[in-house]
Design a protein around this motif. Structure first.
Motif, PDB file in Angstrom:
ATOM      1  N   VAL A   1       7.255  -8.607  -6.621  1.00 32.32           N
ATOM      2  CA  VAL A   1       6.377  -9.784  -6.834  1.00 32.32           C
ATOM      3  C   VAL A   1       7.493 -11.011  -6.856  1.00 32.32           C
ATOM      4  O   VAL A   1       7.218 -11.942  -6.009  1.00 32.32           O
ATOM      5  CB  VAL A   1       5.496  -9.678  -7.829  1.00 32.32           C
ATOM      6  N   LEU A   2       8.316 -10.721  -7.539  1.00 27.87           N
ATOM      7  CA  LEU A   2       9.302 -12.211  -7.702  1.00 27.87           C
ATOM      8  C   LEU A   2      10.079 -12.242  -6.405  1.00 27.87           C
ATOM      9  O   LEU A   2       9.901 -13.631  -5.794  1.00 27.87           O
ATOM     10  CB  LEU A   2      10.319 -11.750  -8.719  1.00 27.87           C
TER      11      LEU A   2
ATOM     12  N   LEU B   1     -10.092  -5.903  -5.176  1.00 29.46           N
ATOM     13  CA  LEU B   1     -10.161  -7.124  -5.457  1.00 29.46           C
ATOM     14  C   LEU B   1      -8.954  -7.811  -4.384  1.00 29.46           C
ATOM     15  O   LEU B   1      -9.272  -8.691  -3.721  1.00 29.46           O
ATOM     16  CB  LEU B   1      -9.827  -7.392  -6.919  1.00 29.46           C
ATOM     17  N   SER B   2      -7.686  -6.983  -4.487  1.00 29.27           N
ATOM     18  CA  SER B   2      -6.502  -7.696  -3.666  1.00 29.27           C
ATOM     19  C   SER B   2      -7.045  -7.582  -2.320  1.00 29.27           C
ATOM     20  O   SER B   2      -6.798  -8.563  -1.445  1.00 29.27           O
ATOM     21  CB  SER B   2      -5.337  -6.976  -3.925  1.00 29.27           C
ATOM     22  N   ALA B   3      -7.605  -6.389  -1.926  1.00 22.91           N
ATOM     23  CA  ALA B   3      -8.306  -6.271  -0.542  1.00 22.91           C
ATOM     24  C   ALA B   3      -9.290  -7.478  -0.088  1.00 22.91           C
ATOM     25  O   ALA B   3      -9.154  -7.980   0.901  1.00 22.91           O
ATOM     26  CB  ALA B   3      -8.748  -4.945  -0.480  1.00 22.91           C
ATOM     27  N   ILE B   4     -10.148  -7.561  -0.893  1.00 21.26           N
ATOM     28  CA  ILE B   4     -11.112  -8.896  -0.767  1.00 21.26           C
ATOM     29  C   ILE B   4     -10.376 -10.113  -0.526  1.00 21.26           C
ATOM     30  O   ILE B   4     -10.548 -10.877   0.275  1.00 21.26           O
ATOM     31  CB  ILE B   4     -12.077  -8.930  -2.011  1.00 21.26           C
TER      32      ILE B   4
ATOM     33  N   ALA C   1      -1.774  -6.620  -5.663  1.00 20.82           N
ATOM     34  CA  ALA C   1      -1.612  -5.240  -5.411  1.00 20.82           C
ATOM     35  C   ALA C   1      -0.452  -4.603  -6.065  1.00 20.82           C
ATOM     36  O   ALA C   1      -0.484  -3.604  -6.637  1.00 20.82           O
ATOM     37  CB  ALA C   1      -1.933  -4.859  -3.896  1.00 20.82           C
ATOM     38  N   PHE C   2       0.722  -5.344  -5.658  1.00 21.25           N
ATOM     39  CA  PHE C   2       2.165  -4.778  -6.309  1.00 21.25           C
ATOM     40  C   PHE C   2       1.870  -4.592  -7.740  1.00 21.25           C
ATOM     41  O   PHE C   2       2.335  -3.511  -8.330  1.00 21.25           O
ATOM     42  CB  PHE C   2       3.165  -5.876  -5.743  1.00 21.25           C
TER      43      PHE C   2
ATOM     44  N   LEU D   1       0.937  -1.258   0.111  1.00 16.58           N
ATOM     45  CA  LEU D   1      -0.038   0.022  -0.007  1.00 16.58           C
ATOM     46  C   LEU D   1       0.767   1.285  -0.076  1.00 16.58           C
ATOM     47  O   LEU D   1       0.709   2.026  -0.634  1.00 16.58           O
ATOM     48  CB  LEU D   1      -0.929   0.026   1.236  1.00 16.58           C
ATOM     49  N   ILE D   2       1.764   1.218   0.640  1.00 13.92           N
ATOM     50  CA  ILE D   2       2.799   2.264   0.887  1.00 13.92           C
ATOM     51  C   ILE D   2       3.427   2.736  -0.518  1.00 13.92           C
ATOM     52  O   ILE D   2       3.464   3.857  -0.935  1.00 13.92           O
ATOM     53  CB  ILE D   2       3.850   2.195   1.817  1.00 13.92           C
ATOM     54  N   TYR D   3       3.973   1.557  -0.924  1.00 16.39           N
ATOM     55  CA  TYR D   3       4.406   1.705  -2.327  1.00 16.39           C
ATOM     56  C   TYR D   3       3.384   2.356  -3.204  1.00 16.39           C
ATOM     57  O   TYR D   3       3.585   3.065  -4.112  1.00 16.39           O
ATOM     58  CB  TYR D   3       4.802   0.135  -3.071  1.00 16.39           C
ATOM     59  N   GLY D   4       2.104   1.638  -3.216  1.00  9.96           N
ATOM     60  CA  GLY D   4       1.233   2.309  -4.066  1.00  9.96           C
ATOM     61  C   GLY D   4       0.826   3.825  -3.988  1.00  9.96           C
ATOM     62  O   GLY D   4       0.793   4.535  -4.838  1.00  9.96           O
ATOM     63  N   SER D   5       0.934   4.284  -2.511  1.00 13.90           N
ATOM     64  CA  SER D   5       0.487   5.713  -2.548  1.00 13.90           C
ATOM     65  C   SER D   5       1.726   6.576  -2.696  1.00 13.90           C
ATOM     66  O   SER D   5       1.683   7.828  -2.938  1.00 13.90           O
ATOM     67  CB  SER D   5       0.053   5.767  -0.994  1.00 13.90           C
TER      68      SER D   5
END
Lengths: 487, 100, 659, 530, 167
Positions: free
Chosen positions: B62-63, B10-13, B45-46, A176-180
């Protein structure tokens, strides 16, 4: 392309620890002599610790800023290195007694240490995550190292399941941090907008993950079980090493990233109070010394969190004055690590084959059977209790000071109340050792032997405890410097 | 075109479902699977973020995560085997020797 | 100054008995009685001689106040209390009485106690008493006086409890000390108030400062009044006045010489001495004076009534002592200080004599004290009888005996005093009648009639000369002791009053008037008094010698009154029921058991147990079940998220909340 | 700043050195252990006598100061100093330590070495408390002293020793931890832990505390001290601790440790928080008076001799607190004197009770009775000590009590009047218990044969008796030295001295204006509201 | 309703369904299979996001290696249908409610929060395996090397824990 040598210097401790771990692992099939591995691990731990001085001499960011070699990381490298060193010494007799393989144990120990080193110096979240996993996964294994002991395997399982559960939260936080913020570099987050929802959520997730690692209530539930089940030298290691490392990362994040310092003080306030009470109240009714110490380590995490609350609240008032609060955290972790190591080492020796003698009754009249041991344990307990001329007293004193500095009077008072509660159960142990007569079979039994290595550990920890209780200057002057965190 | 938000939600769910599974399931192996599920949610999410930000490092993460997951799997399954061997049960609720 | 060798070393007078006491106390246990005797009697005798010499030097020096500071005892801030002694006319009287009578009684005791255990202990205590008593009378400031004051209390405690195996004895000693303490409580407060007001407790400076102040009006509770009342409270304790007299009768548990010395001649008169000493303060506080007079008069009458029916020879004397002390206070109360002191002196003679003679009787009867078991001793122990008769006449106020003059002076002064004088006089007179009655009752019961004891069991014998000697001397004194005042009857000078005049000068309206104007009145009053005494004598004779049956019939006829008197108005019982038992009960049940153990300690332990209980609760969250643990993690997550997202106005304002 | 060598440091650490030396001895040669301990403590006492020589009599301020940097941040110094008040408390400590060592010569049979080590460490802590001028240092010694005392009670005590020991520690810590917070807060306000520095800044007006803050700080300090004293509602640890402690422990506890509380009030509460002290004075005095009467009454009905003495301490210390909070030079010196006197006489009482216990192994008064016959000497000593404790003139107890009451009366006549009731009550409980123990017939056969005081015991008791008598007569020797110090405290607590006007050359009789009837009406509550 | 969106919804539904079936399945093997479904669906989503490499790794490593490991272990321990105990009171009603609350809260917060990132449209054009590789071996070489240690630890752990007793 091959990294620059300066980068290698800055991560030298980790490399040393890791490579010695690998070495031990590789030599395991060929070398039968158990002591060889002890020496090897000792050399490795020592080398890594020495290397950290080297890393500190040419301080600075390494690997494109993924890691940072600064006084802060230096302090923690020395700390975890010493811890590893002492655990190596303390574990030998235990492994002998329980007929457990040496090589793998030491290898795992060194890998875990390397992971903690990474945690201490990581400047980037994913690197930190890898370091966390290194230390955690090795810890899972170490917890279950006494394979055929039911408790050991159970503690391993619990630690593993809950640990990776928490790690998932941590990772989600990173995402999430990466996202924000678009980055995972801590120093690049300076400009991050504190009010961003994703960031807040991410930081919360990270707090959850690390809160689990440092056993902050209500994430502390795993601690007593895991500590009790794990082989006692491992418990000593857990309570001293990984906790310190996790706190280090927590401090780096929540003390340096402005977005993280703002609005976070209440969370720490609450965690601190919950943790202190959970630990102390839980310990109040324990009859098993190992488990009692486990609870007490929860309580002490709570005290450190008080300092965190002070840090965060101070950081948003004027971050210049936050230095003493950092110092409080660091000094407390140091004193605490020493004491817990010593205490658990004694417990592991007194436990005897199969760790059967852990209950308080086994310590009745210890002062008459083995006065020196009793005196040592008393020193540790008094330091945990926070009585003067022990390091624990100064640690507590600085935390009080930090709290009062930040005008967190209620927190200080609650902490005072907790130290009273704590005093009660620490005293109970001393009372049992000094004021109760030994049980008949205990009185007749031969005194528990304390091999040289263990004695060395006890001596170092006890002397350290007293020394830092009388002469804290040596450390304080170092950790009070303004550029503690490199910048 | 798909808004990033959809992916994140979706990832949260999925993450929530993972947590749910962790608490709801009794079989240790399944519980461990639910952890893998949570990790997968994070991966999603990533990737989504890395796309949205136009940066590749998300995919690199991710890897790494996958590697870590693999390592965890190896160790975790080892532990599970150990448990199964020590006490002929895979029910997590039966593993409560350490308490109070 | 070689001129006054003793005055300059005045401390020798008290020191000698102290040395005697110390020597006997520390070494006496190993010595034979003889040596102990020598030490004790020698030291007191020496100090008596020194006293005489000191007095001579005092006269030699022209009767001016002699005062000397020997060393500073307590000093703090603007407060100083020194070991300062002084010598003036009042002191002269007291010192001579104390050392003289004391010495005689020592001699007597040597014979009386000859067969008692703890001989050395006894004399050590007795000398200690002499020391403190002398400190008391020689002191030149209230604090040092207080030293003697408490000290005599202590030695009386020790001597009353001399037979400590008897519970009644130790009880009596304890009672004496504690009741005295109650008085001292007032005495101390009085001192504090005086210091607060005048900034000093030294007699000379204090009186010098107090003198010029205006006297307070009757009924006004000013500094003087309060201070005097507080001092008088102390005097009541020490001199056994209402309501603190209860300890004195019990004090008879002590050996008879003790009763004679402490509880008749010297210590109990200390109160009177203090009042006389502080007369300047008292004369500033008419209210206090009135109180003193009333209390004295009431005590005199009250005690006399009790004395009427007592059967124990010593108890009769004890109540008579209380009653006589009442007279002295009456005198001071009406401003006739010199009369009070005069009576103090004569009383010292004849009451000491009475006790010693009674002791000799008891000695003769082999320890019997009940007068109903005596009778007809007159012929067997003539010396004792003779001396005792002299003393009785003295106390009863038969003319030319010492008591006659002093009592007469007091009654006259009372009659003269403005407020309520007549009433006081009336009661005084009645008391005189009662006095002569119960004293002659004692005489008749003891020495006349047929013997009421078994001749073969007790073989009555006269006491040795070591005991009779003092009796004779005292008898002489109680006869001639009053003649100082004799000339006054023939319009001559009242030597005693004139001698004390420099001290009490100007503060004794009654005396002043007495000189000329109402001389005839004085004679009339004297006659009345004598009449009262004779009536008492007659009644006693009629009841106890003429027809002995009558007394018992009388007693039966007025049973309630009789029993009430016999039981001393049930005062002790009343105190026990009203003060002692409630206090003990409250202390035990309310304060200790309830407040302390149950209340405070209960709370403390309650906190401990409560915390432990909570701890047990916390501990049970550790169910050991991984799923529950996971839930806890979730709970934590929710808590943190809640704090982060829903906390009221995070940041600065939130911080203000904790600051 | 540094003057007169390092006498104070020597005084603090010499016993510690002695303790180390003891550790080197073998566990079982008790003889040498005892002798060495005795020698150490006696030498320490002789050292402390040097104070009388080196401390000037009439010079205000601290003397023989030692100042050394210890910790840089926060600036904590190793700062020692002594003045008239602390000097005598140190002397009391160093005097009572050899006494209690002698007292435990035979009664301590097991784990002898530890015992004497603990005793000496206790001395270290206490002396340190009295000598340190740095708040932090003070607190440090304050806490250090806890553990040896707790162990003394807990290891060598009687039946419920563990409970008593734990109670003692927890009670004390509860107060002292809050004091630590207070100390730190004060540091935040002043930027230093150095007592003289703070006092100077207060005197020069360079530092002014907000009333609210000042009161909170005052309470933080006062609570710790009040628990130690102990003041009325906080006293319940004392009876247990005393009854369970071994004789030496009781002697040190009553003789010295309680004084640390009152000393703290004099040294810290009053000078540092003058206004708050004034505002609190009424309440404190009320508590003190309650303590005086309450303690005496409860003592009166105790069936247990040692508990009786313990409660009597509550009563006596009440006097001390009252004297301190009357803010009068006289009462302040009286308080100091009472501390010393109480240390001696109550210490002696505990010694005697301990001797009785050695003979009969019980504290129950009902077990005794008629002891004066078999043991006249002990009875004589006991009476002597009891008399000094109930404040008989010419013995030490009187001077303190008298000065306290006198001074207090100058400040507030009601307080003194109520407190003076204690004088009556002390006579009641002491004489009554004495009668029950020593007078009357022997009721228990085993009492018939108990031996009288041995030579060693006589030695101890004579020493105590001599000191008692000397203090009763030569009080000037002490007051001459405490005068200036007390005056300094008075000035610090209230530069303007509103109450001083009352005392000398009476202008208008103050109490004269007060109707005597109100003397009875004044209640503790009413006092509180002043 | 663009095709991408449609595909997204299909895959998302698939993933969620898989996750739910993971929960509902009684037998661990079925749970494992449903987890594989989830992973495949995610791989699809990665493709949709244009991250082919990640998608491939997802299928190969996750679906291939890790899940096979799971299945292998399940077979090894021939774990049967999970017995349904509910000893934990926490994990009963309250626990589940809390979890739902937590998940719901997170999802809701994300949904409500409108940040530039989330608003960004997924073009699905950023994809270069070269870029990724260069990153791994340049910027992230340190973590990459650390993972090697991690693998070692894993191996070590497996051997230590799972090896049979050598009597």
């Amino acid at each position: 392309m091959f990294p620059r040598t300066i980068d290698l210097y800055r991560v030298l401790p980790e490399l040393v620890w890791g490579s010695f771990g690998t070495l031990a692992m590789l030599l395991q099939p060929f070398v039968r002599n158990r002591n060889f591995f002890t020496v090897l691990a000792f050399v490795g731990a020592l080398g890594g610790t020495g290397a950290s001085c080297f890393a500190f001499r040419n301080a600075g960011p390494g690997f494109y800023g993924l890691v940072q070699s600064d006084p802060f990381s230096y302090f923690f490298h020395l700390l975890v290195g010493t811890v590893a060193l002492l655990v190596v010494l303390a574990a030998g007799p235990y492994l002998d007694r329980e007929r457990l393989p040496f090589a793998e144990f030491y290898a795992l120990l060194l890998f875990a240490t390397a992971g903690m080193g990474v945690l201490a110096s990581a400047q980037e979240l994913l690197t930190a995550f890898i370091g966390l996993e290194m230390s955690s996964i090795s810890s899972y294994i170490l917890a279950g190292y006494h394979r055929d002991a039911l408790k050991s395997s159970e503690s391993s399982l619990k630690y593993f399941l809950l640990g990776s559960f928490a790690t998932a939260f941590f990772l989600y936080g990173i995402a999430l941090i990466y996202g924000s913020t678009g980055t995972t570099m801590l120093d690049k987050m300076v400009s991050a907008d504190p009010s961003s929802t994703l960031l807040k959520l991410g930081l919360a997730m990270i707090l959850i993950g690390l809160g689990f690692k440092v056993a902050a209530a209500p994430f502390q539930v795993w601690t007593p079980d895991v500590y009790e089940g794990a082989p006692t030298p491992v418990t000593a290691f857990f309570s001293a090493g990984p906790k310190a490392a996790a706190f280090a990362l927590l401090l780096r994040i929540f003390a340096t990233v402005p977005a993280a310092t703002h609005f976070w003080f209440w969370a720490f306030w609450l965690l601190a109070v919950l943790t202190m009470f959970a630990g102390n109240l839980g310990a109040l009714v324990q009859t098993n010394l190992k488990r009692l110490l486990a609870y007490s380590s929860i309580a002490h995490a709570g005290y450190v969190l008080v300092a965190f609350a002070a840090v965060t609240s101070m950081a948003q008032v004027d971050s210049a004055n936050a230095a003493p609060a950092y110092a409080a955290v660091l000094f407390y972790l140091l004193s605490y690590a020493l004491v817990k190591l010593g205490a658990f080492t004694i417990v592991s020796q007194m436990g005897g084959a199969g760790e059967k003698h852990l209950s308080l009754d086994d310590y009745a009249g210890l002062s008459q059977r083995q006065p020196v041991v009793a005196a040592m344990l008393s020193i540790y307990l008094l330091s945990l209790l926070g009585l003067p001329v022990t390091a624990g007293f100064f640690g507590k004193f600085y935390i009080f000071k930090a709290a009062v500095n930040s005008h967190l009077l209620w927190l200080a008072v609650l902490m005072a109340v907790n130290s009273i509660i704590g005093a009660y159960y620490y005293l109970r142990v001393i009372v049992v050792m000094y004021m109760r007569e030994p049980s008949t079979e205990a009185a007749t039994a031969a005194p528990v032997g304390f091999p040289l290595t263990v004695n060395v550990v006890l001596a170092v920890t006890a002397i350290g405890t007293i020394f830092f209780g009388v002469m804290p200057n040596a450390v304080l002057n170092f950790i009070l410097q303004p550029n503690l965190l490199g910048h | 075109m798909v808004p990033t938000n959809y992916y994140i939600i979706l990832s949260a769910i999925l993450f929530g479902l993972g947590v749910f599974a962790f608490i709801f399931k009794r079989n240790i192996i399944t519980i461990f699977m639910s952890i893998e599920l949570m990790l997968n949610a994070v991966n999603l999410a990533f990737v989504a973020f890395s796309q949205a930000l136009g940066k590749l490092d998300g995919q690199v993460f991710v890897l790494f995560v996958i590697v870590v997951a693999a390592a965890e799997a190896a160790v975790g399954l080892g532990i599970i085997i150990l448990i199964a061997r020590n006490r002929q049960s895979l029910n997590v609720e039966r593993v409560d020797l350490l308490k109070l | 100054m070689a001129a006054h060798p003793i005055l300059d070393y005045l401390w020798i007078i008290p020191l000698l008995p102290l040395l005697g006491s110390a020597v006997n106390g520390l070494l006496g246990s190993k010595w034979a009685n003889k040596i102990v005797n020598w030490v004790a009697i020698g030291s007191t005798g020496l100090s008596f001689l020194c006293a005489l010499e000191a007095v001579r030097e005092f006269f030699d020096g022209g009767q001016v106040l002699f005062r000397k500071e020997f060393f500073t005892w307590i000093a703090a801030g603007n407060f100083r209390a020194g070991f300062d002694l002084q010598m003036d006319q009042l002191t002269v009287v007291m010192v001579l009485v104390v050392t003289g009578v004391g010495w005689l009684i020592h001699i007597y005791a040597a014979g009386y106690m000859a067969h008692e255990g703890g001989y050395y202990r006894f004399f050590s205590y007795l000398n200690l008493f002499m020391f403190f008593m002398l400190i008391l009378v020689l002191a030149a400031n209230y604090v040092l006086l207080f030293v003697g004051w408490e000290g005599v209390g202590l030695s009386s405690y020790l001597l009353i409890g001399f037979y400590f195996l008897r519970k009644s004895a130790s009880d009596a000693g304890k009672k004496a000390f504690i009741v005295n303490r109650i008085g001292d409580f007032g005495f101390m407060l009085g001192m504090f108030l005086l210091f607060r007001t005048f900034g000093t407790l030294d007699f000379a400076q204090l009186f010098a400062k107090a003198g010029p102040w205006p006297a307070e009006a009757m009924g006004q509770l000013g500094t003087f009044t309060i201070a005097c009342l507080l001092l008088f409270m102390g005097a009541c304790g020490k001199s056994a006045q209402l309501p603190l007299y209860v300890w004195l009768p019990d004090a008879m548990e002590g050996p008879t010489p003790v009763s004679a010395l402490i509880h008749a001649a010297t210590m109990v008169t200390a109160g009177v001495y203090v009042v006389a000493r502080s007369h300047i303060l008292f004369t500033h506080a008419p209210t206090a004076m009135l109180v003193v007079a009333i209390v004295g008069c009431a005590t005199a009458f009250f005690a006399a009534t009790i004395g009427l029916v007592q059967a124990d020879i010593k108890r009769v004397l004890a109540y008579s002592t209380v009653s006589q002390l009442g007279y002295m206070f009456l005198a001071c109360g009406v401003g006739a200080f010199s009369a009070g002191i005069f009576h103090l002196m004569t009383h010292a003679f004849f009451k000491a004599l009475l006790f010693l003679a009674a002791g000799s009787v008891i000695h003769a009867m082999g320890g019997e004290q009940d007068m109903n078991k005596m009778g007809g001793l007159g012929r067997k122990i003539p010396w004792t009888f003779g001396t005792m008769l002299t003393a009785t006449m003295a106390i009863a106020g038969i003319p030319l005996f010492a008591g006659f003059f002093s009592k007469d002076a007091i009654l006259f002064a009372a009659f003269q005093s403005e407020n309520g004088g007549r009433l006081l006089y009336a009661f005084g007179l009645l008391t005189a009648l009662l006095t002569s009655f119960y004293m002659f009752r004692l005489i008749f019961l003891t020495f006349h009639g047929q013997q009421r004891f078994d001749e073969h069991k007790v073989h009555v014998h006269e006491s040795p000369w070591s005991m009779l000697g003092p009796l004779v001397v005292l008898a002489a004194l109680s006869f001639v002791g009053g003649w100082f005042a004799l000339p006054a009857f023939f319009e001559g000078p009242d030597y005693f009053a004139n001698f004390l005049a420099p001290i009490f000068a100007g503060h004794e309206p009654a005396e002043a008037g007495a000189a000329t104007a109402t001389h005839s009145l004085e004679l009339i009053l004297a006659g009345v008094a004598v009449g009262a005494a004779l009536i008492g004598l007659g009644v006693a004779y009629w009841l106890y010698s003429k027809k002995p049956k009558k007394a018992d019939e009388l007693a039966k006829s007025m049973k309630p009154a009789y029993t009430t008197l016999l039981n001393k108005y049930y005062v002790d019982e009343a105190y026990a029921a009203a003060v002692v038992r409630p206090l003990l009960w409250i202390s035990t049940n309310v304060l200790w058991k309830t407040t302390d153990v149950a209340g405070i300690d209960g709370a403390v332990n309650g906190i401990a147990t409560g915390t432990t209980a909570i701890g047990d609760g916390v501990r049970h969250t550790q169910s050991g079940n991984t799923r529950s643990y996971a839930v806890w993690v979730v709970v934590g997550a929710i808590v943190i998220l809640a704090v982060i997202f829903f906390w009221p106005s995070p940041g600065k304002p939130a911080l203000e909340m904790v600051r | 700043m540094l003057s007169g060598g390092h006498l104070l440091s020597v005084l603090i650490f010499f016993p510690a050195v002695g303790a180390l030396a003891l550790l080197l001895l073998r566990d079982d040669d008790h003889k040498y252990i005892r002798i060495l301990a005795l020698i150490v403590s006696v030498v320490e006492f002789l050292f402390s006598l040097l104070l009388l020589r080196d401390v000037p009599t009439a010079v205000p301020g601290y003397h023989l100061e030692e100042l050394a940097k210890w910790i840089n941040d926060p600036p904590i110094n190793y700062h020692l100093g002594v003045d008239g008040i602390s000097m005598f408390l140190v002397l009391l400590t160093t005097f009572l330590t050899p006494i209690s060592i002698l007292a435990s010569w035979q009664s301590i049979g097991r784990r002898v070495k530890e015992f004497f080590v603990m005793l000496l460490m206790l001395e270290v802590g206490v002396v340190g408390v009295f000598l340190s001028l740095d708040l932090f240092l003070f607190f440090l010694f304050w806490e250090v002293m806890l553990i040896p005392m707790a162990l003394l009670i807990g290891i060598w005590g009687h039946e419920r020793r563990v409970y008593a020991a734990v109670k003692f520690v927890l009670y004390t810590m509860a107060g002292s931890i809050l004091m630590l917070v207070g100390i730190i807060w004060l540091y935040n306000a002043t930027g230093t832990f150095d007592l003289p520095a703070i006092q100077q800044r207060l005197a020069s007006g360079g530092l002014v505390l907000v009333p609210g803050t000042e009161m909170v700080l005052f309470l933080a300090f006062f609570l710790a001290f009040a628990i130690k004293v102990p003041l009325f509602p906080l006293h319940t640890w004392l009876p247990d601790a005393h009854v369970e402690a071994p004789t030496a422990g009781s002697v040190m506890l009553a003789g010295v440790l309680l004084k640390m509380g009152t000393y703290g009030m004099i040294r810290f509460c009053l000078p540092l928080f003058p206004q708050a002290s004034h505002r609190a004075a009424g309440w404190v005095a009320a508590l003190a008076i309650i303590g005086i009467i309450y303690g005496a009454l409860v003592a009166m009905v105790q069936p247990n001799l040692k508990k009786l003495v313990a409660y009597s301490s509550v009563s006596h210390l009440g006097f001390v607190v009252l004297g301190i909070f009357a803010f009068q030079n006289i009462s302040m010196q009286g308080a100091v004197y009472q501390m010393l006197a109480h240390g001696i006489s109550t210490g002696a009482l505990f010694l005697l009770v301990g001797m009785l216990h050695d003979r009969r192994h019980t504290f129950e008064i009902s077990e005794y009775g008629g002891l004066a016959t078999p043991m006249p000497k002990l009875a004589a000593f006991f009476l002597f000590v009891a008399l000094s404790s109930l404040g008989l003139p010419m013995l030490n107890g009187f001077v303190g009590e008298y000065l306290i009451l006198l001074g207090t009366y100058q400040r507030h006549w009601g307080w003194a009047s109520w407190a003076a009731l204690g004088v009556i009550l002390s006579a009641c409980y002491l004489l009554w218990s004495y009668q029950r123990v020593f007078f009357g017939d022997i009721r228990h056969e085993e009492n018939r044969t108990v031996p009288d005081a041995s030579a060693r015991e006589k030695g101890i008791l004579v020493t105590m008796a001599v000191v008692t008598l000397w203090m009763g007569i030569g009080s000037i020797f002490i007051t001459r030295r405490t005068d200036v110090a007390a005056q300094t405290v008075i000035d610090q607590v209230d530069p303007r001295r509103p109450y001083e006007a009352a005392a000398p050359n009476g202008t208008a009789p103050r109490a004269g204006t007060v109707p005597a009837s109100r003397v009875k009406l004044i209640t503790a509550e009413r006092l509180g509201t002043r | 309703m663009t095709p991408q969106l449609a595909v997204f919804f299909v895959l998302a539904a698939l993933a969620v369904a898989g996750a739910i079936s993971l929960i509902l399945q009684k037998h661990p093997i079925h749970s494992a299979l449903s987890l594989i479904v989830v992973m495949v669906a995610l791989a699809g989503l990665y493709l949709l996001l244009g991250a082919e490499f990640v998608a491939a790794v997802q299928i190969i490593v996750y679906g291939g290696a890790i899940m096979v490991l799971f299945v292998f272990v399940i077979m090894l321990l021939n774990a049967g249908v999970e017995e349904h105990t509910s000893i934990s009171k926490m994990a009963g009603g309250p626990g589940l409610l809390l979890v739902v609350a937590l998940g719901g809260f997170i999802a809701a917060t994300i949904a409500r929060s409108s940040e530039s990132v989330q608003a960004a449209e997924q073009t699905g054009t950023l994809s270069s395996t070269r870029g990724i590789s260069s990153m791994i071996f340049k910027d992230f070489v340190y973590p990459f090397e650390l993972t090697s240690f991690l693998i070692l630890v894993a191996i070590l752990g497996a051997t230590v824990l799972a090896q049979r007793e050598k009597s």
